[in-house]
Motif scaffolding. Structure first.
Motif, PDB file in Angstrom:
ATOM      1  N   ARG A 250      18.838  97.554  49.552  1.00 25.56           N
ATOM      2  CA  ARG A 250      18.785  98.993  49.836  1.00 25.56           C
ATOM      3  C   ARG A 250      17.346  99.489  49.888  1.00 25.56           C
ATOM      4  N   ARG A 251      16.508  98.963  49.032  1.00 24.66           N
ATOM      5  CA  ARG A 251      15.115  99.424  48.970  1.00 24.66           C
ATOM      6  C   ARG A 251      14.200  98.663  49.928  1.00 24.66           C
ATOM      7  N   GLY A 252      14.710  97.592  50.514  1.00 26.98           N
ATOM      8  CA  GLY A 252      13.901  96.818  51.445  1.00 26.98           C
ATOM      9  C   GLY A 252      12.811  96.013  50.781  1.00 26.98           C
ATOM     10  N   THR A 253      13.023  95.630  49.523  1.00 22.22           N
ATOM     11  CA  THR A 253      12.029  94.834  48.791  1.00 22.22           C
ATOM     12  C   THR A 253      12.425  93.362  48.823  1.00 22.22           C
ATOM     13  N   PRO A 254      11.462  92.459  48.696  1.00 26.21           N
ATOM     14  CA  PRO A 254      11.784  91.029  48.717  1.00 26.21           C
ATOM     15  C   PRO A 254      12.598  90.619  47.497  1.00 26.21           C
ATOM     16  N   PHE A 255      13.277  89.510  47.639  1.00 28.78           N
ATOM     17  CA  PHE A 255      14.181  89.041  46.578  1.00 28.78           C
ATOM     18  C   PHE A 255      14.290  87.526  46.709  1.00 28.78           C
ATOM     19  N   ALA A 256      13.987  86.811  45.652  1.00 33.22           N
ATOM     20  CA  ALA A 256      13.982  85.351  45.723  1.00 33.22           C
ATOM     21  C   ALA A 256      14.863  84.757  44.630  1.00 33.22           C
ATOM     22  N   LEU A 257      15.283  83.540  44.873  1.00 34.25           N
ATOM     23  CA  LEU A 257      16.140  82.805  43.941  1.00 34.25           C
ATOM     24  C   LEU A 257      15.549  81.425  43.709  1.00 34.25           C
ATOM     25  N   VAL A 258      15.535  81.009  42.462  1.00 36.18           N
ATOM     26  CA  VAL A 258      15.075  79.669  42.094  1.00 36.18           C
ATOM     27  C   VAL A 258      16.226  78.953  41.394  1.00 36.18           C
ATOM     28  N   ILE A 259      16.569  77.764  41.873  1.00 31.31           N
ATOM     29  CA  ILE A 259      17.561  76.923  41.218  1.00 31.31           C
ATOM     30  C   ILE A 259      16.858  75.657  40.736  1.00 31.31           C
ATOM     31  N   ALA A 260      17.125  75.284  39.494  1.00 28.77           N
ATOM     32  CA  ALA A 260      16.465  74.122  38.900  1.00 28.77           C
ATOM     33  C   ALA A 260      17.498  73.164  38.311  1.00 28.77           C
ATOM     34  N   ASP A 261      17.109  71.915  38.258  1.00 35.24           N
ATOM     35  CA  ASP A 261      17.995  70.890  37.699  1.00 35.24           C
ATOM     36  C   ASP A 261      17.140  69.914  36.889  1.00 35.24           C
ATOM     37  N   LEU A 262      17.557  69.652  35.649  1.00 38.79           N
ATOM     38  CA  LEU A 262      16.810  68.729  34.794  1.00 38.79           C
ATOM     39  C   LEU A 262      16.943  67.310  35.340  1.00 38.79           C
ATOM     40  N   ASP A 263      15.830  66.601  35.424  1.00 38.52           N
ATOM     41  CA  ASP A 263      15.823  65.249  35.994  1.00 38.52           C
ATOM     42  C   ASP A 263      16.333  64.216  34.986  1.00 38.52           C
ATOM     43  N   HIS A 264      17.178  63.301  35.487  1.00 36.98           N
ATOM     44  CA  HIS A 264      17.674  62.164  34.692  1.00 36.98           C
ATOM     45  C   HIS A 264      18.260  62.631  33.357  1.00 36.98           C
ATOM     46  N   PHE A 265      19.024  63.711  33.390  1.00 35.54           N
ATOM     47  CA  PHE A 265      19.514  64.271  32.127  1.00 35.54           C
ATOM     48  C   PHE A 265      20.537  63.363  31.455  1.00 35.54           C
ATOM     49  N   PHE A 284      14.285  74.297  27.876  1.00 37.52           N
ATOM     50  CA  PHE A 284      14.100  74.717  29.260  1.00 37.52           C
ATOM     51  C   PHE A 284      14.559  76.162  29.452  1.00 37.52           C
ATOM     52  N   ALA A 285      15.660  76.517  28.812  1.00 36.73           N
ATOM     53  CA  ALA A 285      16.151  77.896  28.904  1.00 36.73           C
ATOM     54  C   ALA A 285      15.140  78.875  28.314  1.00 36.73           C
ATOM     55  N   GLY A 286      14.550  78.514  27.172  1.00 40.18           N
ATOM     56  CA  GLY A 286      13.545  79.375  26.565  1.00 40.18           C
ATOM     57  C   GLY A 286      12.327  79.533  27.443  1.00 40.18           C
ATOM     58  N   LEU A 287      11.954  78.467  28.128  1.00 45.02           N
ATOM     59  CA  LEU A 287      10.813  78.534  29.038  1.00 45.02           C
ATOM     60  C   LEU A 287      11.103  79.479  30.197  1.00 45.02           C
ATOM     61  N   LEU A 288      12.313  79.407  30.765  1.00 44.97           N
ATOM     62  CA  LEU A 288      12.673  80.297  31.875  1.00 44.97           C
ATOM     63  C   LEU A 288      12.642  81.753  31.449  1.00 44.97           C
ATOM     64  N   LYS A 289      13.207  82.039  30.274  1.00 42.87           N
ATOM     65  CA  LYS A 289      13.234  83.420  29.797  1.00 42.87           C
ATOM     66  C   LYS A 289      11.826  83.950  29.547  1.00 42.87           C
ATOM     67  N   GLY A 290      10.978  83.106  28.970  1.00 38.68           N
ATOM     68  CA  GLY A 290       9.620  83.541  28.679  1.00 38.68           C
ATOM     69  C   GLY A 290       8.775  83.730  29.918  1.00 38.68           C
ATOM     70  N   ALA A 291       8.995  82.887  30.947  1.00 45.23           N
ATOM     71  CA  ALA A 291       8.173  82.948  32.158  1.00 45.23           C
ATOM     72  C   ALA A 291       8.569  84.088  33.069  1.00 45.23           C
ATOM     73  N   ALA A 292       9.834  84.498  33.017  1.00 42.38           N
ATOM     74  CA  ALA A 292      10.331  85.487  33.977  1.00 42.38           C
ATOM     75  C   ALA A 292      10.077  86.914  33.552  1.00 42.38           C
ATOM     76  N   LEU A 310      14.432  86.518  41.140  1.00 43.31           N
ATOM     77  CA  LEU A 310      13.118  87.154  41.005  1.00 43.31           C
ATOM     78  C   LEU A 310      13.050  88.366  41.935  1.00 43.31           C
ATOM     79  N   PRO A 311      13.576  89.521  41.499  1.00 49.60           N
ATOM     80  CA  PRO A 311      13.500  90.730  42.323  1.00 49.60           C
ATOM     81  C   PRO A 311      12.042  91.107  42.568  1.00 49.60           C
TER      82      PRO A 311
END
Length: 398
Positions: A250-265, A284-292, A310-311
């Protein structure tokens, strides 16, 4: 029974019902300690109405009037304690205690004054005003205040002011009667009791609505939260991400999505055990919350797969975010695991296209993640629109 006496009887029943309602809320969830204080406060209100009725029926002297005054003032103080608990504001117990003691002293001293005195009535009602203002202060200083809480603030303010209006109402309606027993036979008593009832019920019902709102919000949050990571689960993520996406569109602002997967889990679980695998997920979850930043819309979609929206971020900014998260995680030791052991994650990034849905955006980000997995893991890949890819290929052909 006079009209005021009838209102007093109704008030007694209503106070009991409200006390029972708050007690029911407290029994529903032991963590809602504020509801217990509200129940106790309206329990004191019930006692006050009972005392007033006994004064009217049996007759009494000054000490009974002072006791009645102290009971209702104590009930208001208990309600304020509940407000402080509800809104996480420091309990102003010292201020309330001083207000209570001074008010009871003043009420005792004015008992010999004529009941028709404007100043006597003002001295009698001012403590109620002061105690209600403390409640206004508590709600006003709350950091988390929504629309309903603002309405409560206004209602409490109006309730406080109605106490100051009563000396003027006494003059208008012809006084409070020559004795305490005459009080309920006056027009002033009928109007005063009715006014107090309206505000008391209004505040209580609004407080109940606010508490039910909070309960529903907590239930919704719990149902949409992944217990291991503390992030949203897929259902909660899709709801909030869709809302954020529509807002950005509605506001015409960019909007991005990041999907991640842990390697060799799987190897992590097989080598170090599932408890260690859980710690890797939590790290990893704590890192995502802190970085965003706050409040992040991040989720554990299932297993070792995560997503974060990432609005306001375009493809370049989202890629930089993913690269930063990738580098930080690969360098991060995990508590309880060998100090020299490091873990990695792969990332897929996509930016919202015009008229694209969340499912379409997630599909493209997932394709980019698959490409990162295919190209060696521990890397970031982006999803470019088909028109951009075609242009790049055409440029290379030239």
């Amino acid at each position: 029974m006079s009209g005021a006496g009838f209102i007093l009887a109704i008030n007694f029943v209503v106070a009991g019902l409200l006390a029972a309602a708050f007690l029911t809320v407290a029994l529903y969830d032991a963590k809602l300690t504020a509801a217990r204080w509200f129940a106790l406060g309206y329990g004191f209100g019930m006692a006050y109405f009972g005392i007033e009725f006994m004064i009217y029926m049996l007759g009494s002297n000054g000490p009974a009037v002072v006791f009645s005054f102290a009971v209702v003032l104590a009930g208001m103080a208990l309600f304020n304690v509940g407000l402080a608990q509800k809104y996480s504001v420091q309990n102003p117990r010292t201020t309330m205690a001083v207000t209570f003691i001074l008010s009871v002293v003043v009420c005792t001293l004015i008992q010999d004054q004529p009941r028709t005195s404007f100043w006597r009535m003002l001295a009698y009602q001012a403590p109620y005003f002061a105690m209600q203002v403390i409640g206004v202060w508590i709600v006003g200083f709350s950091r988390a205040r929504g629309r309903l809480d603002t309405v409560l603030l206004v209602l409490l303010s109006a309730s406080a002011l109605q106490f100051l209006s009563k000396p003027f109402l006494m003059v208008v309606f012809g006084g409070t009667g020559a004795t305490p027993q005459d009080y309920l036979s006056t027009n002033y008593a009928l109007f005063s009791q009715t006014l107090s009832t309206i505000f008391a019920i209004g505040v209580a019902l609004l407080m109940l609505v606010i508490m039910v709102r909070d309960i529903l919000a907590a239930v919704t949050s719990k149902s949409e939260t992944d217990t291991l990571s503390g992030l949203y689960n897929r259902g909660g993520f899709e709801r909030l991400a869709t809302e954020a996406l529509e807002h950005a569109a509605r506001r015409g602002t960019p909007f991005a999505l990041v999907i991640a997967d842990l390697d060799h889990f799987k190897a992590v679980n097989d080598t170090f055990g599932h408890a260690s695998g859980d710690r890797v997920i939590q790290a990893f979850a704590g890192l995502l919350k802190g970085a965003a930043g706050a409040p992040p819309i991040a989720a554990r979609l299932g297993g070792e797969e995560f997503a974060i929206v990432l609005p306001g971020a375009n493809l370049i900014a989202a890629r930089l975010f993913a690269e930063g998260a990738r580098a930080a995680f690969s360098a991060r030791p995990i508590e309880g695991l060998p100090a020299d052991k490091r873990f990695t994650a792969s990332f897929g990034v996509a930016e919202l296209l015009a008229s694209e849905s969340l499912s379409g955006l997630m599909r493209r980000a997932d394709e980019a993640l698959y490409a990162a997995k295919e190209e060696g893991r521990d890397c970031v890949r982006v999803s470019r629109p088909a028109a951009v890819v075609a242009g790049l290929l055409a440029g290379r052909a030239k």
